[in-house]
Scaffold this active site. Structure first.
Site, PDB file in Angstrom:
ATOM      1  CG  ASP A   1      13.661 -27.488  31.742  1.00 23.78           C
ATOM      2  OD1 ASP A   1      13.881 -26.290  31.483  1.00 23.78           O
ATOM      3  OD2 ASP A   1      14.231 -28.080  32.667  1.00 23.78           O
TER       4      ASP A   1
HETATM    5  C1  BGC Z   1      16.263 -25.453  33.559  1.00 23.89           C
HETATM    6  C2  BGC Z   1      14.980 -24.896  34.134  1.00 23.89           C
HETATM    7  C3  BGC Z   1      14.913 -23.416  33.877  1.00 23.89           C
HETATM    8  C4  BGC Z   1      14.986 -23.188  32.377  1.00 23.89           C
HETATM    9  C5  BGC Z   1      14.844 -21.746  31.968  1.00 23.89           C
HETATM   10  C6  BGC Z   1      16.441 -25.054  32.107  1.00 23.89           C
HETATM   11  O1  BGC Z   1      17.693 -25.403  31.633  1.00 23.89           O
HETATM   12  O2  BGC Z   1      16.268 -26.850  33.691  1.00 23.89           O
HETATM   13  O3  BGC Z   1      14.896 -25.199  35.500  1.00 23.89           O
HETATM   14  O4  BGC Z   1      13.748 -22.887  34.419  1.00 23.89           O
HETATM   15  O5  BGC Z   1      16.225 -23.677  31.916  1.00 23.89           O
HETATM   16  O6  BGC Z   1      15.948 -21.010  32.262  1.00 23.89           O
END
Ligand code: BGC
Length: 755
Positions: A290
């Site tokens: 993530d």
């Molecule tokens: C979120 C993810 C997301 C990623 C990219 C993160 O902060 O937890 O779910 O896909 O950002 O934007």
């Protein structure tokens, strides 16, 4: 330009062709990837594992200076394998051209983005859409989202979110399918099928991502990014099944979660990523971290520094570092010092290259960048029609005392801060859904009912200040200047439609709440209006279950309308007017109060269940009933349905056999209506404590007024199996209860035995 495009195309055509001819016994795919891998330097391999967020900086005004110098150099030198947030066919093509032509091997980039509930055409937020219990519908909306995103140069979405959660304080419940493992699994599979279609290289499909692996929905106290404490049985029986099913469905990628589980962050969790996902489940796709989650192993306090974080994550099985800079900065040194083996990197690179190959990029790096297609696909009117359809199917009728609905009167007041709000229904994860582009409830109603006399008052403001992803939402808490007008219009009307709830950015990532009632002054306003006119239809727009104790006791009609997307106002008007008979069912329990959380239907019995009246020493709160306000699976219709007792084909089954569970459902009203018939079971005695009920099947069907339908479910061994005391998966002989009904509480019951 260094003319590397020549090397690139030579490599892709001649060298691959020769290699493939020479080794006809091996699959073409592997040859391509192995051949490419063999030509890569260690730096280039690590580059494939590096993901940056970039916009149009390379192509727009101020190109090259606009982009962070490090990212620019890395893109140029083949040190970036994928990017997120780069949008549009033109930008994508120019950036791809830069990378393909400037870098030594010209390996194309993958573009990615959070396409969660639509790209340009917005569909209901996932929790809302899950209330439709309509898997085909959810597959179709995901397919349209994919088609639009792919036309705008996106190849990979970070969806679906498969996190089961029982805590509505956690703002990200809006992004999932609710509290139930079975429903979440089925919906997850449908969404993956929708995004990916049958062929990832088709330019109308995109790669999906099963996220967040794992346990993120169990953040302590519902506070986003918080720690998670879980027993292994709960992990295996409740949280992981949707992920396992996603892997079996062929989801192209996984994303790991921010949280730790019992002390081990998911990003560095060898048990989850390596032992389970990659070995036991034999998953051959790529795992992306993530955002920054590898770097976050340092503040988590399990890695000394970024180098140790990189070592832990790559060893555990995190293949791609999203915006963490840990792999690009440290992996080379870690290999050269012998701290990690290069084979770990090769394995991760293979997974990334496989995705590139599956997307068709190794044959044509530009296939997703077609501006004509982009124009043609985005906001195609059929997409809006599907959004309206999804919107109305997602609405849940929570209460309809005195048949206030469908609307019958000619003089209606529409009151509330959301009634003319064209932005909130777009929802939080709106991708390229335009700000303020939804049909508001007021617009929907006035268009649907031209002969009705509507008056309007805002009553109070809801959110003030910045209303976007990057800012904290600020709620109006003191200005009551609009109350008077609201009360006046309510007095003069036969009926009041109050549109209250949460603004779009009050649920979603980093939007945890400690109180989950109507925010700001809305409940006060509602009570003021109620004093002068009790004929109120409360239309709610929100991204999570809310506590609505006073509302449920006093307001005669309540409609849960979530954040429904582009066509929200039309979809709600369809339901309020009776053009569409509501059929949605809650995918998540609505608690009576925050103190009751977690409250979910498939809880365990405890040693002290609340069975006898007057008992003190049992599991309960002394100030509130244990029952929820609205249970899982609950939702009314303008039709009424009557369930017959359950008929079972057998009283006992042997292993390998099935029992058929049948009920007859009669539409006892004079309107045609759809019903979601739900099947639950209970394993009465197990080697570990078992849930009081577990959803094991459902059927959504239309039953005409006055007619009956027989519904049959088959229960076999796989429906009764679970991870047992010794962590093996299987059944245990004994008694089972079976329940069939209109929600998780109102059910018919029968029993059978597994020999
Ligand atoms: C979120 C993810 C997301 C990623 C990219 C993160 O902060 O937890 O779910 O896909 O950002 O934007």
């Amino acid at each position: 330009m260094k003319g590397n495009s020549v090397i690139y195309s030579l490599f892709l055509s001649t060298s691959l062709f020769l290699t493939n001819c020479e080794k006809t016994n091996e699959p073409v795919k592997n040859n391509k990837i192995e051949n490419l891998l063999s030509q890569m330097t260690l730096d280039e391999k690590i580059g494939q594992l590096n993901q940056y967020s970039i916009g149009a900086e390379l192509t727009g005004p101020g190109a090259k200076e606009g982009i962070n110098k490090i990212k620019y150099d890395h893109l140029k030198n083949g040190k970036v394998g994928s990017v997120l947030n780069l949008l549009g066919a033109k930008n994508g093509r120019e950036t791809q051209k830069f990378v393909v032509e400037e870098s030594r091997l010209g390996i194309p980039l993958i573009t990615s983005y959070d396409v969660i509930h639509g790209y340009k055409t917005m569909f209901p937020i996932p929790l809302g859409e899950s209330a439709s219990w309509d898997l085909e519908l959810m597959e179709s909306t995901a397919a349209v989202a994919a088609k639009e995103a792919a036309a705008a140069g996106i190849m990979w979405t970070f969806a679906p979110m498969l996190d089961i959660s029982r805590d509505p304080r956690w703002g990200r419940v809006m992004e999932g399918a609710g509290e139930d493992t079975y429903l979440g699994t089925e919906i997850g599979k449908a969404r993956i099928r929708g995004f990916q279609g049958n062929d990832l290289s088709d330019v109308a499909t995109i790669a999906a991502c099963a996220k967040h692996f794992a346990g993120y929905g169990f953040s302590e106290g519902g506070r986003d990014y918080n720690n998670v404490y879980l027993g292994k049985h709960q992990l295996l029986n409740t949280i992981l099944p949707p992920f396992k099913a996603a892997a079996e469905t062929g989801v192209a990628t996984f994303m790991n979660a921010f949280n730790d589980i019992d002390g081990v962050p998911s990003t560095a969790n060898e048990y989850l990523l390596k032992d389970l996902l990659k070995e036991e489940w034999a998953y051959d796709g790529a795992v992306v971290s993530d955002w920054g989650s590898i770097a976050e192993l340092v503040p988590h306090g399990v890695a000394q520094d970024s180098a140790e974080a990189a070592q832990m994550a790559i060893t555990a099985g995190s293949d791609i570092d999203m915006e963490g800079y840990t792999y690009i900065r440290n992996l080379k040194q870690l290999v050269e010092s012998g701290a990690i083996n290069e084979s770990l990197i090769d394995d991760a690179v293979r997974r990334v290259l496989k995705l590139k190959e599956d997307l068709g990029l190794l044959d044509d790096p530009y296939k997703y960048f077609d501006e004509d297609r982009e124009k043609e696909v985005l906001l195609n009117p059929t997409h809006l029609a599907l959004s309206r359809e999804a919107g109305r199917k997602s609405i849940v009728l929570l209460k309809n005392e005195g048949d206030l609905l469908p609307l019958k009167v000619k003089n209606i007041a529409v009151i509330g801060p959301l009634a003319k709000d064209k932005d909130s229904p777009i929802g939080n994860w709106r991708a390229q859904g335009e700000k303020g582009s939804a049909i508001s409830l007021y617009e929907g109603l006035t268009e649907a009912l031209p002969d009705v006399n509507f008056s309007y008052a805002q009553g109070c403001k809801l959110s003030i200040g910045a209303n976007d992803f990057a800012h904290e939402v600020e709620i109006e808490n003191s200005d009551r200047s609009g109350f008077k007008e609201a009360v006046e219009v309510a007095k003069k009307s036969e009926l009041v439609i109050m549109n209250l709830g949460e603004p779009a950015y009050m649920s979603g990532e980093a939007r945890s709440r400690s109180e989950i009632g109507l925010p700001g002054l809305q409940l006060v306003l509602l009570k003021e209006v109620y004093k002068v006119n009790k004929n109120i239809v409360l239309v709610l727009m929100n991204g999570r279950p809310l506590t609505l104790q006073w509302e449920a006791e006093n307001i005669p009609a309540i409609v849960e309308a979530w954040h429904l997307g582009s066509m929200a106002g039309h979809a709600i008007a369809d339901v309020l007017t009776g053009k569409y008979n509501p059929s949605g069912k809650l995918p998540m329990t609505f608690p009576r109060s925050v103190g009751q959380i977690p409250t979910y239907y498939n809880h365990k019995m405890t040693g002290r269940p609340s069975t006898e009246p007057g008992m003190v020493f049992y599991s309960h709160n002394m100030d509130i009933d244990n029952s929820p306000l609205f249970p899982f699976g609950f939702g009314l219709s303008y039709s009424t349905f009557e369930y017959s007792p359950i008929a079972l084909s057998k009283e006992a089954i042997n292993k390998g056999e099935k029992v058929t569970v049948s009920v007859t459902v009669k539409n006892t009203s004079d309107v045609d209506g759809e019903e979601v018939v739900q099947l639950y079971i209970r394993d009465v005695v197990g080697s570990i404590t078992r849930p009081v009920k577990e959803l094991k099947g459902f059927k959504k069907l239309m039953i005409k007024a006055g007619e009956s339908a027989q519904v049959d479910f088959e229960i076999g061994e796989e429906d009764l199996a679970f991870y047992r005391k010794d962590f093996t998966f299987g059944t245990e002989p004994g008694d089972f209860e079976v329940f069939v009904g209109t929600n998780s509480t109102d059910v018919q019951t029968a029993t059978f035995k597994l020999n």
